[in-house]
Design a protein around this motif. Structure first.
Motif, PDB file in Angstrom:
ATOM      1  N   VAL A 125      72.247 -84.323 -31.282  1.00  0.00           N
ATOM      2  CA  VAL A 125      71.737 -83.363 -30.302  1.00  0.00           C
ATOM      3  C   VAL A 125      72.928 -82.782 -29.560  1.00  0.00           C
ATOM      4  N   GLN A 126      73.015 -81.459 -29.507  1.00  0.00           N
ATOM      5  CA  GLN A 126      74.113 -80.822 -28.785  1.00  0.00           C
ATOM      6  C   GLN A 126      73.645 -79.482 -28.239  1.00  0.00           C
ATOM      7  N   GLY A 127      74.479 -78.900 -27.386  1.00  0.00           N
ATOM      8  CA  GLY A 127      74.125 -77.632 -26.760  1.00  0.00           C
ATOM      9  C   GLY A 127      74.247 -76.465 -27.717  1.00  0.00           C
ATOM     10  N   ALA A 128      73.764 -75.318 -27.258  1.00  0.00           N
ATOM     11  CA  ALA A 128      73.847 -74.100 -28.060  1.00  0.00           C
ATOM     12  C   ALA A 128      75.280 -73.579 -28.074  1.00  0.00           C
ATOM     13  N   ARG A 129      75.616 -72.866 -29.133  1.00  0.00           N
ATOM     14  CA  ARG A 129      76.929 -72.216 -29.226  1.00  0.00           C
ATOM     15  C   ARG A 129      76.836 -70.821 -28.609  1.00  0.00           C
ATOM     16  N   PRO A 130      77.711 -70.494 -27.671  1.00  0.00           N
ATOM     17  CA  PRO A 130      77.675 -69.155 -27.067  1.00  0.00           C
ATOM     18  C   PRO A 130      77.822 -68.083 -28.140  1.00  0.00           C
ATOM     19  N   LEU A 131      76.878 -67.169 -28.178  1.00  0.00           N
ATOM     20  CA  LEU A 131      76.888 -66.071 -29.152  1.00  0.00           C
ATOM     21  C   LEU A 131      76.924 -66.573 -30.593  1.00  0.00           C
ATOM     22  N   GLY A 132      76.486 -67.838 -30.782  1.00  0.00           N
ATOM     23  CA  GLY A 132      76.396 -68.365 -32.137  1.00  0.00           C
ATOM     24  C   GLY A 132      77.689 -68.846 -32.729  1.00  0.00           C
ATOM     25  N   ARG A 133      78.766 -68.886 -31.958  1.00  0.00           N
ATOM     26  CA  ARG A 133      80.058 -69.341 -32.484  1.00  0.00           C
ATOM     27  C   ARG A 133      80.826 -70.083 -31.399  1.00  0.00           C
ATOM     28  N   GLY A 134      81.910 -70.731 -31.802  1.00  0.00           N
ATOM     29  CA  GLY A 134      82.714 -71.495 -30.857  1.00  0.00           C
ATOM     30  C   GLY A 134      82.152 -72.888 -30.628  1.00  0.00           C
ATOM     31  N   GLU A 135      82.709 -73.577 -29.641  1.00  0.00           N
ATOM     32  CA  GLU A 135      82.271 -74.927 -29.317  1.00  0.00           C
ATOM     33  C   GLU A 135      80.908 -74.909 -28.634  1.00  0.00           C
ATOM     34  N   PRO A 136      80.024 -75.860 -28.984  1.00  0.00           N
ATOM     35  CA  PRO A 136      78.721 -75.925 -28.315  1.00  0.00           C
ATOM     36  C   PRO A 136      78.901 -76.204 -26.822  1.00  0.00           C
ATOM     37  N   GLN A 137      77.992 -75.684 -26.016  1.00  0.00           N
ATOM     38  CA  GLN A 137      78.021 -75.953 -24.587  1.00  0.00           C
ATOM     39  C   GLN A 137      77.626 -77.405 -24.334  1.00  0.00           C
ATOM     40  N   ARG A 138      78.142 -77.954 -23.245  1.00  0.00           N
ATOM     41  CA  ARG A 138      77.775 -79.317 -22.887  1.00  0.00           C
ATOM     42  C   ARG A 138      76.333 -79.363 -22.389  1.00  0.00           C
ATOM     43  N   ILE A 139      75.742 -80.556 -22.505  1.00  0.00           N
ATOM     44  CA  ILE A 139      74.349 -80.740 -22.093  1.00  0.00           C
ATOM     45  C   ILE A 139      74.304 -81.730 -20.934  1.00  0.00           C
ATOM     46  N   PRO A 140      73.287 -81.642 -20.085  1.00  0.00           N
ATOM     47  CA  PRO A 140      73.190 -82.574 -18.943  1.00  0.00           C
ATOM     48  C   PRO A 140      73.057 -84.016 -19.432  1.00  0.00           C
ATOM     49  N   GLU A 141      73.692 -84.941 -18.715  1.00  0.00           N
ATOM     50  CA  GLU A 141      73.635 -86.347 -19.099  1.00  0.00           C
ATOM     51  C   GLU A 141      72.210 -86.878 -19.072  1.00  0.00           C
ATOM     52  N   GLY A 142      71.352 -86.303 -18.224  1.00  0.00           N
ATOM     53  CA  GLY A 142      69.970 -86.738 -18.144  1.00  0.00           C
ATOM     54  C   GLY A 142      69.193 -86.548 -19.439  1.00  0.00           C
ATOM     55  N   ALA A 143      69.703 -85.671 -20.325  1.00  0.00           N
ATOM     56  CA  ALA A 143      69.022 -85.452 -21.603  1.00  0.00           C
ATOM     57  C   ALA A 143      69.017 -86.714 -22.457  1.00  0.00           C
ATOM     58  N   LEU A 144      69.972 -87.620 -22.206  1.00  0.00           N
ATOM     59  CA  LEU A 144      70.046 -88.853 -22.997  1.00  0.00           C
ATOM     60  C   LEU A 144      68.779 -89.687 -22.831  1.00  0.00           C
ATOM     61  N   GLN A 145      68.292 -89.829 -21.594  1.00  0.00           N
ATOM     62  CA  GLN A 145      67.081 -90.610 -21.364  1.00  0.00           C
ATOM     63  C   GLN A 145      65.855 -89.924 -21.964  1.00  0.00           C
ATOM     64  N   GLU A 146      65.844 -88.599 -21.913  1.00  0.00           N
ATOM     65  CA  GLU A 146      64.733 -87.867 -22.530  1.00  0.00           C
ATOM     66  C   GLU A 146      64.704 -88.119 -24.040  1.00  0.00           C
ATOM     67  N   VAL A 147      65.880 -88.076 -24.659  1.00  0.00           N
ATOM     68  CA  VAL A 147      65.969 -88.286 -26.107  1.00  0.00           C
ATOM     69  C   VAL A 147      65.544 -89.704 -26.461  1.00  0.00           C
ATOM     70  N   ARG A 148      65.981 -90.680 -25.664  1.00  0.00           N
ATOM     71  CA  ARG A 148      65.613 -92.067 -25.945  1.00  0.00           C
ATOM     72  C   ARG A 148      64.101 -92.297 -25.828  1.00  0.00           C
ATOM     73  N   GLY A 149      63.418 -91.438 -25.090  1.00  0.00           N
ATOM     74  CA  GLY A 149      61.984 -91.589 -24.919  1.00  0.00           C
ATOM     75  C   GLY A 149      61.159 -90.928 -26.009  1.00  0.00           C
ATOM     76  N   VAL A 150      61.820 -90.225 -26.937  1.00  0.00           N
ATOM     77  CA  VAL A 150      61.087 -89.551 -28.018  1.00  0.00           C
ATOM     78  C   VAL A 150      60.652 -90.581 -29.056  1.00  0.00           C
ATOM     79  N   PRO A 151      59.376 -90.623 -29.435  1.00  0.00           N
ATOM     80  CA  PRO A 151      58.913 -91.580 -30.447  1.00  0.00           C
ATOM     81  C   PRO A 151      59.692 -91.419 -31.762  1.00  0.00           C
TER      82      PRO A 151
END
Length: 230
Positions: free
Chosen positions: A59-85
């Motif tokens: 899981v990673q952030g979107a790439r600005p304009l579809g290229r380059g390094e993906p944007q960082r994502i909030p650390e809180g997303a980790l707990q959301e991901v861990r809660g996915v069945p």
């Protein structure tokens, strides 16, 4: 026509010699550059192939304009991901620049090949050397070094090394040597691993992650889990 040409060349032997030498050196340097680039790329690709061996999804952030390094994502997303069945394991990950420096102030590695800093992940894909001493970095002031770089520079667990991050070089104690999967030789690429908090502070990623590595539960397909995550 050939006689005047040969006569002219022989009359300027030094120029002919220097021209020939320049051509030979140019071809040699170009060939060496391609060989070095290909070697580094192969080592880099092999390391990251091992890195993703035990990872089902990232899981990673979107790439600005579809290229380059993906944007960082909030650390809180980790707990959301861990809660996915269907998610058996999820680990946050950040990376950045980290250059080892020896006692004389000289760079260890670099000069072309990447010098990479990462946050430590317990278990796959990170693999500690089975030397009875290596362990994961757990707090500020501790670092794990890739086994190849340590071996090439005579560095052992317990030694202190300096690491150049975004500011002045900082001193860390080496608490472990490691590789990725079954690969303990990343070639000319160097890796410094820190605990997540230290890595976030060092790479200006407070409260953020670059990626989340996922492993799925048995019986859950990659496509099914990907749809749930979306």
């Amino acid at each position: 026509m050939w006689k005047p040409t040969i006569r002219g060349l022989l009359a300027r032997k030094v120029r002919l010699l220097l021209t020939a030498l320049a051509v030979v050196l140019g071809v040699g340097f170009t060939s060496a550059t391609y060989v070095l680039t290909d070697t580094v790329k192969q080592a880099f690709d092999a390391v990251f192939a091992q890195t993703y061996t035990a990872v089902d999804l990232v899981v990673q952030g979107a790439r600005p304009l579809g290229r380059g390094e993906p944007q960082r994502i909030p650390e809180g997303a980790l707990q959301e991901v861990r809660g996915v069945p269907g998610v058996a394991r999820a680990e946050g990950f950040v990376r950045g620049y980290a250059q080892f420096v020896d006692d004389d102030g000289e760079s260890i590695g670099g000069g072309g090949p990447p010098t990479i800093g990462v946050s430590w992940i317990d278990g796959d894909p990170f693999r500690l050397v089975d030397d009875g001493e290596s362990r994961a970095p757990r707090r500020s002031g501790e670092v794990a070094m890739d086994a190849h770089t340590a071996r090439e520079n005579g560095i052992q667990v317990g030694d202190r090394v300096r690491v150049l991050l975004d500011g002045p070089a900082r001193t860390f104690r080496v608490v472990g040597l490691f590789g990725f999967g079954d690969d303990f030789d990343p070639g000319a690429v160097t890796f410094a691993a820190f605990d997540l908090d230290t890595a976030q502070e060092a790479f200006d990623a407070s409260g953020a992650l670059d990626q989340i590595y996922l492993q799925r539960e048995p019986g859950v397909s990659v496509l099914e889990l990907q749809q749930r995550l979306a």
